[in-house]
Design a protein around this motif. Structure first.
Motif, mmCIF file in Angstrom:
data_model
loop_
_atom_site.group_PDB
_atom_site.id
_atom_site.type_symbol
_atom_site.label_atom_id
_atom_site.label_comp_id
_atom_site.label_asym_id
_atom_site.label_seq_id
_atom_site.Cartn_x
_atom_site.Cartn_y
_atom_site.Cartn_z
ATOM 1 N N THR A 183 0.640 -1.735 3.405
ATOM 2 C CA THR A 183 1.158 -0.733 2.483
ATOM 3 C C THR A 183 0.402 0.578 2.674
ATOM 4 O OG1 THR A 183 -0.314 -1.515 0.742
ATOM 5 C CG2 THR A 183 1.920 -2.415 0.767
ATOM 6 N N ARG A 184 0.997 1.648 2.198
ATOM 7 C CA ARG A 184 0.384 2.970 2.322
ATOM 8 C C ARG A 184 -1.039 2.982 1.780
ATOM 9 N NH1 ARG A 184 4.169 7.170 -0.509
ATOM 10 N NH2 ARG A 184 2.251 8.361 -0.312
ATOM 11 N N GLY A 185 -1.931 3.627 2.508
ATOM 12 C CA GLY A 185 -3.317 3.731 2.090
ATOM 13 C C GLY A 185 -4.215 2.626 2.609
ATOM 14 N N GLN A 186 -3.622 1.519 3.052
ATOM 15 C CA GLN A 186 -4.445 0.426 3.582
ATOM 16 C C GLN A 186 -4.920 0.740 4.993
ATOM 17 O OE1 GLN A 186 -1.858 -3.109 3.044
ATOM 18 N NE2 GLN A 186 -3.407 -3.832 1.580
ATOM 19 N N GLN A 187 -5.729 -0.175 5.532
ATOM 20 C CA GLN A 187 -6.216 -0.048 6.896
ATOM 21 C C GLN A 187 -5.609 -1.141 7.757
ATOM 22 O OE1 GLN A 187 -10.153 -1.506 7.695
ATOM 23 N NE2 GLN A 187 -10.542 -0.024 9.313
ATOM 24 N N PHE A 192 -3.976 12.920 17.873
ATOM 25 C CA PHE A 192 -3.826 12.126 16.652
ATOM 26 C C PHE A 192 -4.986 12.432 15.722
ATOM 27 C CE2 PHE A 192 -0.339 9.093 17.065
ATOM 28 C CZ PHE A 192 -0.005 9.249 18.402
ATOM 29 N N PRO A 193 -4.772 12.278 14.410
ATOM 30 C CA PRO A 193 -5.849 12.569 13.458
ATOM 31 C C PRO A 193 -6.983 11.552 13.575
ATOM 32 C CG PRO A 193 -3.947 11.633 12.339
ATOM 33 C CD PRO A 193 -3.515 11.907 13.735
ATOM 34 N N PRO A 194 -8.155 11.905 13.029
ATOM 35 C CA PRO A 194 -9.350 11.039 13.149
ATOM 36 C C PRO A 194 -9.192 9.680 12.487
ATOM 37 C CG PRO A 194 -9.959 13.256 12.495
ATOM 38 C CD PRO A 194 -8.468 13.193 12.418
ATOM 39 N N ARG A 195 -8.205 9.510 11.618
ATOM 40 C CA ARG A 195 -8.052 8.195 10.992
ATOM 41 C C ARG A 195 -7.572 7.138 11.999
ATOM 42 N NH1 ARG A 195 -2.925 7.266 9.241
ATOM 43 N NH2 ARG A 195 -1.413 8.934 9.616
ATOM 44 N N PHE A 196 -7.183 7.597 13.181
ATOM 45 C CA PHE A 196 -6.929 6.681 14.296
ATOM 46 C C PHE A 196 -8.221 6.590 15.097
ATOM 47 C CE2 PHE A 196 -2.362 5.855 14.341
ATOM 48 C CZ PHE A 196 -1.890 6.830 13.464
ATOM 49 N N LEU A 243 -3.291 4.365 5.890
ATOM 50 C CA LEU A 243 -1.975 4.260 6.516
ATOM 51 C C LEU A 243 -0.929 5.108 5.812
ATOM 52 C CD1 LEU A 243 -1.939 0.451 7.307
ATOM 53 C CD2 LEU A 243 -1.716 2.303 8.988
ATOM 54 N N GLU A 244 -0.096 5.731 6.632
ATOM 55 C CA GLU A 244 1.034 6.505 6.142
ATOM 56 C C GLU A 244 2.320 5.869 6.658
ATOM 57 O OE1 GLU A 244 0.445 10.533 7.329
ATOM 58 O OE2 GLU A 244 -1.502 10.705 6.310
ATOM 59 N N GLU A 286 4.703 7.034 8.295
ATOM 60 C CA GLU A 286 5.051 7.413 9.664
ATOM 61 C C GLU A 286 4.179 6.748 10.719
ATOM 62 O OE1 GLU A 286 4.555 9.482 7.122
ATOM 63 O OE2 GLU A 286 3.230 11.142 7.669
ATOM 64 N N ASP A 287 3.200 5.961 10.282
ATOM 65 C CA ASP A 287 2.404 5.185 11.239
ATOM 66 C C ASP A 287 3.146 3.930 11.691
ATOM 67 O OD1 ASP A 287 -0.650 5.846 9.382
ATOM 68 O OD2 ASP A 287 0.351 7.023 10.947
ATOM 69 N N SER A 288 4.256 3.641 11.059
ATOM 70 C CA SER A 288 5.063 2.490 11.464
ATOM 71 C C SER A 288 5.529 2.700 12.897
ATOM 72 C CB SER A 288 6.276 2.339 10.548
ATOM 73 O OG SER A 288 5.871 2.005 9.237
ATOM 74 N N ALA A 289 5.181 1.759 13.767
ATOM 75 C CA ALA A 289 5.466 1.923 15.197
ATOM 76 C C ALA A 289 5.061 0.663 15.938
ATOM 77 C CB ALA A 289 4.712 3.116 15.774
#
Lengths: 113, 116
Positions: B14-18, B60-64, B81-82, B84-87
Motif C-alpha cells: 500500500t502507499r507509503g510502505q516499503q 529516479f528519486p533517492p527513495r529508490f 511507495l507511491e 506510480e511505482d507499480s511496475a
C-alpha cells in the motif's frame, strides 16, 4: 545522451513474410547496439548485438540486424516470420558511461497465420 | 546453469510502505542492473552495481535504493511507495567489467510490484 528510437508501436506481418522492426540511434562516438525480445510475463531475452565489424549481424532464432551508419539505423529483420515470433521487441544502446543499456519504447510484433 | 533469479514474483503493497526486491545473478557475473518497466513507459534504467559498489544511477528519486552483497546478489528497496511505482522490476546481470561478456545483459523474469 545515448538513445534509440523505435518509430513503430506495432508491426503486423503474415506468417512466412519477411519482417522488419525499425530502430534509429543517437550517440556520441561509436554505438554499441542491441536487440532484445520479451514474451508475455517473461524477462528480456538477448537476440543480437553490434559492437564492431560486419554491418550485418546474425542472432538467435533466425533474426539479423543491419547497422547503417549513414542512416543511424539498426533495423531488426527476419526473412520468414513465424507466429511464435509474436512478442515485444526492444532496441537498446549502451549508455555513455558504464555498461547499462538505454532501451527504446519497444515494438509489438504480431505475426498472423 | 541457473539464470538470473528474482524474488518475489509478485508483491502487493500500500502507499507509503516499503518494498524490497531481490536478485541473484548468473554464477560468475559480478554486475547487477535494475530496471523499471511501467505500463506505457518502456524500460527505465534504475541502478547498476558492480563488485559491491553503485556504479551508475538512473533518473529516479533517492527513495529508490539498493545494494550488492559480497556474493554479488542484490536488493532493490523502494521507500514511501507511491501508486506510480507499480511496475515490473527487472534485474539483469553481466560478467566482469572489461570482458566481452560484460556487454550482454541477461535478464531475470522480473518482480511485479503493485501499489494500492
Amino acid at each position: 545522451a545515448q538513445s534509440v528510437a523505435q518509430p513503430e508501436d506495432q508491426v503486423n506481418v503474415a506468417e512466412g513474410n519477411p519482417l522488419t522492426v525499425k530502430c534509429t540511434y543517437s550517440v556520441s562516438g561509436n554505438p554499441y547496439l542491441f536487440w532484445y525480445v520479451q514474451y508475455p510475463n517473461r524477462g528480456l531475452q538477448f537476440l543480437l548485438k553490434y559492437i564492431t565489424g560486419d554491418n550485418l549481424v546474425k542472432g538467435s532464432y533466425g533474426f539479423e540486424a543491419e547497422f547503417n551508419k549513414s542512416q543511424t539505423s539498426f533495423h531488426l529483420k527476419k526473412p520468414s516470420a513465424l507466429v511464435s515470433d509474436s512478442a515485444l521487441y526492444f532496441c537498446a544502446v549502451r549508455a555513455y558511461s558504464g555498461y547499462a543499456l538505454n532501451f527504446g519504447k519497444g515494438t509489438s510484433l504480431l505475426v498472423t497465420p | 546453469e541457473a539464470g538470473v533469479t528474482q524474488s518475489p514474483t509478485h508483491l502487493i503493497k500500500t502507499r507509503g510502505q516499503q518494498a524490497t526486491l531481490r536478485c541473484s545473478p548468473i554464477s560468475g557475473h559480478t554486475s547487477v542492473y535494475w530496471y523499471q518497466q511501467a505500463l506505457g513507459l518502456g524500460l527505465q534504467f534504475l541502478l547498476w552495481y558492480d563488485e559491491g559498489e553503485e556504479r551508475n544511477r538512473g533518473n529516479f528519486p533517492p527513495r529508490f535504493s539498493g545494494r550488492q552483497f559480497p556474493n554479488y546478489s542484490s536488493e532493490l528497496n523502494v521507500n514511501a511507495l507511491e501508486l506510480e511505482d507499480s511496475a515490473l522490476y527487472l534485474c539483469a546481470s553481466s560478467s566482469v567489467v572489461g570482458t566481452p561478456g560484460a556487454n550482454v545483459l541477461t535478464f531475470g523474469a522480473g518482480s511485479r510490484l503493485t501499489v494500492l
